[in-house]
Structure formats: structure tokens, C-alpha cells
Design a protein around this motif. Structure first.
Motif, short mmCIF file in Angstrom:
data_model
loop_
_atom_site.label_atom_id
_atom_site.label_comp_id
_atom_site.label_asym_id
_atom_site.label_seq_id
_atom_site.Cartn_x
_atom_site.Cartn_y
_atom_site.Cartn_z
N ARG A 1 0.84 -1.20 0.00
CA ARG A 1 0.00 0.00 0.00
C ARG A 1 0.88 1.26 0.00
O ARG A 1 0.59 2.23 -0.70
N SER A 2 1.94 1.23 0.76
CA SER A 2 2.87 2.36 0.81
C SER A 2 3.53 2.57 -0.54
O SER A 2 3.68 3.71 -1.00
N THR A 3 3.91 1.48 -1.20
CA THR A 3 4.53 1.57 -2.52
C THR A 3 3.55 2.15 -3.54
O THR A 3 3.92 3.00 -4.37
N LEU B 1 -1.16 4.28 -14.81
CA LEU B 1 -1.18 3.42 -13.62
C LEU B 1 -2.35 2.46 -13.71
O LEU B 1 -3.40 2.78 -14.26
N TYR B 2 -2.15 1.28 -13.14
CA TYR B 2 -3.22 0.29 -13.05
C TYR B 2 -3.35 -0.10 -11.57
O TYR B 2 -2.56 -0.89 -11.05
N LEU B 3 -4.34 0.49 -10.90
CA LEU B 3 -4.58 0.23 -9.47
C LEU B 3 -5.60 -0.88 -9.33
O LEU B 3 -6.73 -0.74 -9.81
N HIS B 4 -5.22 -1.96 -8.68
CA HIS B 4 -6.21 -3.01 -8.47
C HIS B 4 -6.15 -3.50 -7.03
O HIS B 4 -5.17 -3.33 -6.31
N GLY B 5 -7.25 -4.08 -6.60
CA GLY B 5 -7.36 -4.56 -5.23
C GLY B 5 -8.81 -4.90 -4.93
O GLY B 5 -9.69 -4.76 -5.77
N LYS C 1 -9.28 2.62 -3.85
CA LYS C 1 -8.74 2.80 -5.20
C LYS C 1 -9.29 4.07 -5.86
O LYS C 1 -8.54 4.86 -6.45
N THR C 2 -10.61 4.25 -5.79
CA THR C 2 -11.22 5.43 -6.42
C THR C 2 -10.76 6.70 -5.73
O THR C 2 -10.52 7.72 -6.39
N TYR C 3 -10.63 6.66 -4.42
CA TYR C 3 -10.16 7.85 -3.69
C TYR C 3 -8.76 8.23 -4.14
O TYR C 3 -8.47 9.40 -4.39
N MET C 4 -7.88 7.23 -4.27
CA MET C 4 -6.52 7.52 -4.70
C MET C 4 -6.52 8.08 -6.13
O MET C 4 -5.78 9.02 -6.44
N MET C 5 -7.37 7.53 -6.98
CA MET C 5 -7.46 8.03 -8.35
C MET C 5 -7.91 9.49 -8.36
O MET C 5 -7.34 10.33 -9.06
N ALA C 6 -8.92 9.81 -7.55
CA ALA C 6 -9.42 11.19 -7.48
C ALA C 6 -8.35 12.12 -6.91
O ALA C 6 -8.22 13.27 -7.34
N LEU D 1 -3.32 -2.32 -4.43
CA LEU D 1 -3.71 -1.54 -3.26
C LEU D 1 -4.39 -2.48 -2.27
O LEU D 1 -5.50 -2.94 -2.49
N SER D 2 -3.67 -2.77 -1.22
CA SER D 2 -4.18 -3.69 -0.21
C SER D 2 -4.84 -2.92 0.92
O SER D 2 -4.97 -1.70 0.88
N GLY D 3 -5.28 -3.62 1.93
CA GLY D 3 -5.89 -2.99 3.10
C GLY D 3 -7.28 -3.48 3.38
O GLY D 3 -7.85 -4.29 2.64
N ARG D 4 -7.86 -2.95 4.46
CA ARG D 4 -9.21 -3.34 4.87
C ARG D 4 -10.25 -2.64 4.00
O ARG D 4 -9.95 -1.65 3.33
N ASN D 5 -11.46 -3.15 4.07
CA ASN D 5 -12.58 -2.53 3.35
C ASN D 5 -13.05 -1.32 4.15
O ASN D 5 -13.67 -1.44 5.22
#
Length: 313
Positions: A143-145, A166-170, A176-181, A305-309
Motif C-alpha cells: 500500500r505504501s509503494t 497506472l493500473y490500481l487493483h485490489g 482505489k477510487t479515492y486515490m485516483m481522485a 492496493l491492499s488494506g481493509r474494506n
């Protein structure tokens, strides 16, 4: 008959107006900003300029008092909403003009930024997303990377010269959408226009556009934007036409023109390719799926992009 001037002066004296005007005059000339300006610009003023410019000096004083007790941009009481006064000498006389205040400048910057970030079917809440507010976990290197790569992309990409996206998946709800925005808003700070598109809804609308005769117009708007952001790619109902004639046309143009694309998806590259292999009419077309992936995989950096929901409370 008594001259009108004499009659007016007598009336003002008897009614107390003259005394009141003298108090106003004294208040204006002793106000610190007015006093300091007159001291600094006195040599540039003609005789009688102060008396002739009393109206401007009074407005200057009152407007600055409003600014000192600013009630906010929406309730600004100044003659020009969101503007502060400035005195200047010209031809020996006192003149005044207005300039945008810090709140007005900030509001203008926000409007320009919002104009640079166009959204199709994406929630307005993401207009305030920032990379600084992306949650990270010190124990989660992936996630940090992903965040570091997103920051680097937002600050370094040059559409038309560098087409790498970039291709953000998880999994669902990991941000993911927040990071994209947040990337889109960071690009706007650099005056780079982007467009956020919720892919399933966009492709659904493209089917409706056939009857409206607006297919080419809608495709052009998406394929030519400096940075395209396709949110939730792979969640759409796939058809041969959407895959080959819509998405394929968009990605072909962007590849040729070196325009970067950012994707979010629940699937990795291999899973997305499998999705593109099938249409809603059944059957499997692996070569056509590979052709689409050749316009995605080599032109994006894959980030998991890992992490909790975060949608679960």
C-alpha cells in the motif's frame, strides 16, 4: 434673497450635519491605514486632493473594516464582493480600485481546479480527495509503494510526452477510487486536465448513444483528454462492440498520442484479460482480449492496493 449656499450652510449648522460631517472627516483621517497612506503619498497629491477624495477615503476605511471582521465570502458586505480596496494617486488626485481578497482568490483557484477535473458518474465527494489523506499502514509495504508511485505520477507525468499510466487493483473498498481522485486533484494543481469516468456507467451510456447518434462525440471527449481515469474497469457488461469499437478506439488513440490512462479494477491483468475474452453473447475471443491488453499492460504500472474494506464500519 439669501444665496442658496448660505442657506444650506445655515441649515447644516442648525441641524448638526456640519458637526457630524466633521466627526466623520476626523475619523477617516485618523484611521491608521488612511493616515499611513496619506503620509506615504502626500507629495503626489495636489492641494485640496484630500477634501475632494474624502468619499474614496471613507469607502476605503469602511471596506477595510469589513475585511478586518470578514464574515466570509458569501456574506461579504463590500461594494465588490470578495474584493479589497487599494488607494493610488493619479494626476494629483486620490483614486481607489479593488483587488480580489485571499478568499476570492482561493475560490477562483478551486473553480479552475474543478474545471480541470471532469467527472462522469463519479461522486462529488472525491473533489476534495488529496494524496496526503490516503490512508497508509506502516506494516503494509504494498500500500505504501502504491501511494509513492501515485505521488510520483501526479508530480512528474507529462501528457503527450510520457504515456505511461497506472493500473490500481485490489479488493472492494480499499480506496482505489479515492486515490485516483486524489491523483486527479494533484494534476489539477499542475494545470493538467483529467477526466474521471466510472467505466460501467460510461459503457452503458455508449449503448444509448447509438440511437442518439452521439457515439463519435462521446468517444472523442474521452480519448483526447490529457489524463483519462477509468474507474472500476472490468465491472461492466462486456460486448464485442464495447470492447473493440469503443474501448479499443479510445486506447488506440491514447497509445498513439502518448496520453496516460489511470485504471482502477478489482482484477489484476490476467483476470481483466479473461473478462475481455467473453462477451454477453457468449463465446471466447482470446486474441481480441489480448489486443486490448496490449494497449493497457505495457502502458501502465501495476499497483496492488491492499488494506481493509473502508466502506465497512
Amino acid at each position: 434673497m439669501e444665496p442658496i449656499q448660505s442657506s444650506l450652510k445655515k441649515y447644516m449648522q442648525e441641524s448638526g450635519w456640519e458637526e457630524a460631517l466633521q466627526r466623520v472627516r476626523q475619523d477617516v483621517l485618523t484611521e491608521k491605514r488612511v493616515h499611513d497612506w496619506l503620509f506615504a503619498n502626500g507629495e503626489a497629491l495636489s492641494a485640496g486632493a484630500v477634501e475632494q477624495g474624502m468619499t474614496a477615503l471613507l469607502e476605503y476605511k469602511n471596506s477595510w473594516q469589513n475585511c478586518d471582521q470578514c464574515p466570509g465570502l458569501d456574506k461579504c458586505p463590500n461594494p465588490m464582493t470578495g474584493h479589497q480596496p487599494e488607494l493610488y494617486p493619479e494626476h494629483g488626485q486620490i483614486h481607489m480600485r479593488y483587488h480580489p481578497c485571499p478568499l476570492q482568490k482561493a475560490a477562483t483557484r478551486r473553480r479552475k481546479q474543478e474545471a480541470l477535473v471532469k467527472s462522469l458518474y463519479v461522486s462529488a465527494e472525491f473533489k476534495k480527495a488529496t494524496l496526503e489523506n490516503v490512508d497508509i499502514d506502516d506494516t503494509d509495504d504494498r500500500r505504501s509503494t502504491a501511494l509513492k508511485k501515485a505521488i510520483a505520477f501526479a508530480h512528474e507525468v507529462v501528457p503527450g510526452e510520457e504515456g505511461q499510466g497506472l493500473y490500481l487493483h485490489g479488493m472492494f473498498g480499499v480506496g482505489k477510487t479515492y486515490m485516483m481522485a486524489a491523483i486527479a486533484n494533484a494534476l489539477a494543481d499542475r494545470q493538467i486536465q483529467s477526466m474521471l469516468v466510472y467505466a460501467p456507467e460510461f459503457f452503458r451510456e455508449m449503448r444509448q448513444a447509438i440511437g442518439e447518434g452521439s457515439v463519435d462525440e462521446k468517444i472523442d471527449a474521452v480519448k483526447r483528454v490529457p489524463v483519462l481515469m477509468l474507474d472500476d474497469i472490468g465491472a461492466e457488461t462486456m460486448s464485442n462492440w464495447i470492447r473493440d469499437d469503443v474501448l479499443g478506439a479510445i486506447l488506440q488513440h491514447r497509445m498513439t498520442e502518448k496520453l496516460p490512462t489511470v485504471y482502477t479494477s478489482n482484477w489484476d491483468y490476467e483476470e481483466l484479460e479473461a473478462h475481455f475474452s467473453y462477451s454477453n453473447k457468449g463465446g471466447e475471443e482470446r486474441m481480441k482480449a489480448k489486443r486490448i491488453m496490449e494497449r493497457i499492460r505495457p502502458f501502465t504500472t501495476e499497483l496492488y492496493l491492499s488494506g481493509r474494506n473502508r466502506r465497512e464500519t
